[in-house]
Design a protein around this motif. Structure first.
Motif, PDB file in Angstrom:
ATOM      1  N   ALA A  96       4.953   8.323  -2.420  1.00 10.14           N
ATOM      2  CA  ALA A  96       3.465   8.433  -1.534  1.00 10.14           C
ATOM      3  C   ALA A  96       2.336   8.484  -2.618  1.00 10.14           C
ATOM      4  CB  ALA A  96       3.623   9.537  -0.729  1.00 10.14           C
ATOM      5  N   ARG A  97       2.551   9.285  -3.434  1.00  8.12           N
ATOM      6  CA  ARG A  97       1.250   9.498  -4.446  1.00  8.12           C
ATOM      7  C   ARG A  97       1.132   8.324  -5.103  1.00  8.12           C
ATOM      8  NH1 ARG A  97       4.120  13.959  -7.955  1.00  8.12           N
ATOM      9  NH2 ARG A  97       2.269  13.676  -9.250  1.00  8.12           N
ATOM     10  N   ILE A  98       1.844   7.321  -5.579  1.00  5.29           N
ATOM     11  CA  ILE A  98       1.573   6.124  -6.119  1.00  5.29           C
ATOM     12  C   ILE A  98       0.814   5.236  -5.099  1.00  5.29           C
ATOM     13  CG2 ILE A  98       2.680   3.972  -6.899  1.00  5.29           C
ATOM     14  CD1 ILE A  98       4.961   5.611  -8.207  1.00  5.29           C
ATOM     15  N   VAL A  99       1.368   5.176  -3.605  1.00  6.85           N
ATOM     16  CA  VAL A  99       0.596   4.313  -2.425  1.00  6.85           C
ATOM     17  C   VAL A  99      -0.810   5.030  -2.649  1.00  6.85           C
ATOM     18  CG1 VAL A  99       0.555   4.077  -0.167  1.00  6.85           C
ATOM     19  CG2 VAL A  99       2.843   4.030  -1.357  1.00  6.85           C
ATOM     20  N   LEU A 133       7.654   5.027   4.038  1.00  9.03           N
ATOM     21  CA  LEU A 133       7.794   3.470   3.741  1.00  9.03           C
ATOM     22  C   LEU A 133       6.981   2.754   4.680  1.00  9.03           C
ATOM     23  CD1 LEU A 133      11.570   3.075   3.389  1.00  9.03           C
ATOM     24  CD2 LEU A 133      10.037   2.863   1.546  1.00  9.03           C
ATOM     25  N   MET A 134       6.563   3.321   5.997  1.00  9.70           N
ATOM     26  CA  MET A 134       5.808   2.737   6.891  1.00  9.70           C
ATOM     27  C   MET A 134       4.319   2.652   6.523  1.00  9.70           C
ATOM     28  SD  MET A 134       7.599   1.353   9.400  1.00  9.70           S
ATOM     29  CE  MET A 134       9.446   1.471   9.653  1.00  9.70           C
ATOM     30  N   ASN A 135       3.930   3.797   5.709  1.00  9.63           N
ATOM     31  CA  ASN A 135       2.630   3.854   5.159  1.00  9.63           C
ATOM     32  C   ASN A 135       2.605   2.780   4.204  1.00  9.63           C
ATOM     33  OD1 ASN A 135       1.897   6.103   6.887  1.00  9.63           O
ATOM     34  ND2 ASN A 135       2.617   7.575   5.058  1.00  9.63           N
ATOM     35  N   MET A 136       3.374   2.584   3.356  1.00 10.93           N
ATOM     36  CA  MET A 136       3.400   1.324   2.271  1.00 10.93           C
ATOM     37  C   MET A 136       3.237   0.257   2.931  1.00 10.93           C
ATOM     38  SD  MET A 136       6.470   2.513  -0.272  1.00 10.93           S
ATOM     39  CE  MET A 136       6.065   1.152  -1.445  1.00 10.93           C
ATOM     40  N   ILE A 137       3.628  -0.064   4.093  1.00 11.20           N
ATOM     41  CA  ILE A 137       3.661  -1.443   4.929  1.00 11.20           C
ATOM     42  C   ILE A 137       2.341  -1.412   5.365  1.00 11.20           C
ATOM     43  CG2 ILE A 137       4.261  -2.692   7.074  1.00 11.20           C
ATOM     44  CD1 ILE A 137       7.386  -1.877   6.228  1.00 11.20           C
ATOM     45  N   CYS A 139      -0.518  -0.059   4.064  1.00  6.93           N
ATOM     46  CA  CYS A 139      -1.392  -0.185   3.106  1.00  6.93           C
ATOM     47  C   CYS A 139      -1.939  -1.555   2.709  1.00  6.93           C
ATOM     48  CB  CYS A 139      -0.966   0.552   2.041  1.00  6.93           C
ATOM     49  SG  CYS A 139      -0.144  -0.577   0.639  1.00  6.93           S
ATOM     50  N   PRO A 140      -3.217  -1.690   2.071  1.00  3.78           N
ATOM     51  CA  PRO A 140      -3.767  -2.943   2.192  1.00  3.78           C
ATOM     52  C   PRO A 140      -3.078  -3.570   0.927  1.00  3.78           C
ATOM     53  CG  PRO A 140      -5.177  -1.061   1.266  1.00  3.78           C
ATOM     54  CD  PRO A 140      -4.161  -0.516   1.934  1.00  3.78           C
ATOM     55  N   TYR A 141      -2.069  -3.286   0.214  1.00  4.07           N
ATOM     56  CA  TYR A 141      -1.482  -3.839  -0.955  1.00  4.07           C
ATOM     57  C   TYR A 141      -0.286  -4.827  -0.542  1.00  4.07           C
ATOM     58  CZ  TYR A 141      -5.269  -1.181  -3.067  1.00  4.07           C
ATOM     59  OH  TYR A 141      -6.464  -0.466  -3.057  1.00  4.07           O
ATOM     60  N   PRO A 142      -0.289  -5.958  -0.492  1.00  5.04           N
ATOM     61  CA  PRO A 142       0.941  -6.635   0.043  1.00  5.04           C
ATOM     62  C   PRO A 142       2.288  -6.345  -0.999  1.00  5.04           C
ATOM     63  CG  PRO A 142      -0.837  -8.261   0.146  1.00  5.04           C
ATOM     64  CD  PRO A 142      -1.225  -6.918  -0.425  1.00  5.04           C
ATOM     65  N   ILE A 143       1.979  -6.166  -2.407  1.00  3.08           N
ATOM     66  CA  ILE A 143       3.280  -5.922  -3.003  1.00  3.08           C
ATOM     67  C   ILE A 143       4.022  -4.631  -2.844  1.00  3.08           C
ATOM     68  CG2 ILE A 143       1.672  -4.792  -4.945  1.00  3.08           C
ATOM     69  CD1 ILE A 143       3.427  -6.095  -7.093  1.00  3.08           C
ATOM     70  N   LEU A 144       3.134  -3.587  -2.317  1.00  8.81           N
ATOM     71  CA  LEU A 144       3.726  -2.169  -1.879  1.00  8.81           C
ATOM     72  C   LEU A 144       4.513  -2.582  -0.528  1.00  8.81           C
ATOM     73  CD1 LEU A 144       0.960   0.350  -2.849  1.00  8.81           C
ATOM     74  CD2 LEU A 144       3.284  -0.265  -4.041  1.00  8.81           C
ATOM     75  N   GLY A 145       3.692  -3.330   0.279  1.00  8.58           N
ATOM     76  CA  GLY A 145       4.420  -3.542   1.763  1.00  8.58           C
ATOM     77  C   GLY A 145       5.709  -4.261   1.560  1.00  8.58           C
ATOM     78  N   ASP A 146       5.944  -5.363   0.760  1.00  6.92           N
ATOM     79  CA  ASP A 146       6.988  -6.051   0.510  1.00  6.92           C
ATOM     80  C   ASP A 146       8.102  -5.204  -0.199  1.00  6.92           C
ATOM     81  OD1 ASP A 146       5.663  -8.335   1.189  1.00  6.92           O
ATOM     82  OD2 ASP A 146       5.354  -9.233  -0.589  1.00  6.92           O
ATOM     83  N   LEU A 147       7.868  -4.408  -1.226  1.00 14.53           N
ATOM     84  CA  LEU A 147       8.873  -3.475  -1.742  1.00 14.53           C
ATOM     85  C   LEU A 147       9.537  -2.622  -0.477  1.00 14.53           C
ATOM     86  CD1 LEU A 147      10.286  -1.969  -4.015  1.00 14.53           C
ATOM     87  CD2 LEU A 147       8.169  -0.520  -4.563  1.00 14.53           C
ATOM     88  N   ALA A 148       8.358  -1.974   0.315  1.00 15.45           N
ATOM     89  CA  ALA A 148       8.843  -1.196   1.335  1.00 15.45           C
ATOM     90  C   ALA A 148       9.992  -1.894   2.403  1.00 15.45           C
ATOM     91  CB  ALA A 148       7.679  -0.726   2.062  1.00 15.45           C
ATOM     92  N   ALA A 149       9.418  -2.990   2.688  1.00 13.34           N
ATOM     93  CA  ALA A 149      10.235  -3.802   3.572  1.00 13.34           C
ATOM     94  C   ALA A 149      11.799  -4.090   2.915  1.00 13.34           C
ATOM     95  CB  ALA A 149       9.769  -5.185   3.696  1.00 13.34           C
ATOM     96  N   ARG A 185       1.235 -13.258   9.420  1.00 21.09           N
ATOM     97  CA  ARG A 185       0.123 -13.073   8.294  1.00 21.09           C
ATOM     98  C   ARG A 185       1.037 -12.347   6.969  1.00 21.09           C
ATOM     99  NH1 ARG A 185      -2.765 -10.971  12.597  1.00 21.09           N
ATOM    100  NH2 ARG A 185      -2.287  -8.842  11.928  1.00 21.09           N
ATOM    101  N   ARG A 186       2.100 -12.068   7.301  1.00 22.18           N
ATOM    102  CA  ARG A 186       3.253 -11.839   6.248  1.00 22.18           C
ATOM    103  C   ARG A 186       3.775 -12.807   5.863  1.00 22.18           C
ATOM    104  NH1 ARG A 186       2.537  -6.013   4.655  1.00 22.18           N
ATOM    105  NH2 ARG A 186       1.278  -4.828   6.688  1.00 22.18           N
TER     106      ARG A 186
END
Length: 284
Positions: A96-99, A133-137, A139-149, A185-186
């Motif tokens: 969460a801190r990294i996000v 993980l939902m917060n990562m998805i 967030c405006p950074y796709p690389i974090l969203g993909d990791l969370a997914a 869009r994903r």
């Protein structure tokens, strides 16, 4: 001699990595720790306290001329991270801190931050809550969203995790997961991770009513018919099979809705894996 020197000094530098330190002191500590990090990293990671202090570099903003050293230290943490320290990092809300850090740290630090989050999750056996993980998805950074997914796919698999609490955590996010699986869009990889997660959740008896209410069945059928995404078709077929287990009404609806696909099945016109899942639904 350098090894001894690094071992004797690194704790002094680590202890100066603190919110209360001035930029001058912080710069001094980060620069000097960076210069000996290759010699002392193993010793540093043996200590939970030293690791958690060093992890504060995720949160702290350092002078521009020091950022190279901050990046080097975080990169070494990721490269040498151990399972024990990964768990400590996850317990300290490291992901969460990294996000959050992505929004205020310079973009050249993002690769090191991502590598640390990735390693922390994998080595820590994905001990992270669904809300993070939902917060990562979101967030405006796709690389974090993909990791969370990708992580959601792992922790939604009842056979891959011993944490029964995940089932409860997923309850509030069923609708969102279903919507994300169809979000054009994903990336296809992201959407397939969402479909895989839904397919896993379809085996959870307590979640089936919500999955049906939020039209998981209809969305999975739509994915089966998405001709440009074979992997998505296969995952969706698996999800429908899981949804049909111990659910007579759902099974009948699936068979009715997939009448055309079942005809294709008998004509050997379907992908073999999709066909295998559909055959299992019909025979059960």
């Amino acid at each position: 001699q350098r090894r001894v020197h690094g071992s004797s000094l690194y704790k002094e530098y680590v202890n100066l990595i603190d919110q209360s330190s001035t930029q001058e002191i912080l710069g001094f500590a980060v620069t000097n720790l960076s210069m000996i990090i290759d010699e002392c990293i193993d010793d540093l990671l043996e200590s939970k306290e030293s690791f958690l202090k060093t992890l504060e570099l995720v949160d702290l903003t350092v002078p521009v001329e020091i950022q190279y050293h901050q990046e080097k230290i975080l990169t070494r943490l990721a490269q040498k991270l151990t399972e024990a320290r990964a768990v400590d990092g996850l317990n300290a809300k490291g992901v969460a801190r990294i996000v959050k850090a992505f929004t205020h740290q310079p973009s050249n630090l993002h690769p090191a931050l991502f590598a640390l989050a990735d390693r922390m999750l994998k080595l820590g056996k994905f001990r992270v809550d669904v809300a993070t993980l939902m917060n990562m998805i979101n967030c405006p950074y796709p690389i974090l969203g993909d990791l969370a997914a990708r992580v959601l796919t792992v922790i939604s698999d009842a056979g891959a995790t011993s944490n029964p609490n995940y089932e409860v955590q997923f309850e509030n996010h069923i609708k969102f997961l279903i919507e994300m699986s169809a979000n054009g869009r994903r990336s296809i990889e992201f959407r397939n991770s969402m479909i895989a997660t839904i397919a896993n959740l379809c085996l959870r008896e307590s979640l089936k009513p919500q999955l049906m209410y939020h039209k998981a069945l209809e969305v999975l059928i739509a994915h089966i018919r998405a001709e440009d995404n074979l992997e998505g078709q296969r995952l969706a077929a698996k999800g429908l099979l899981n949804l049909s287990v111990n659910a007579k009404e759902a099974k009948l609806k699936i068979i009715t809705e997939l009448a055309d696909e079942i005809k294709q099945l008998y004509r050997n016109e379907l992908d073999s894996i999709v066909a295998s899942y559909l055959s299992s639904i019909i025979k059960k």
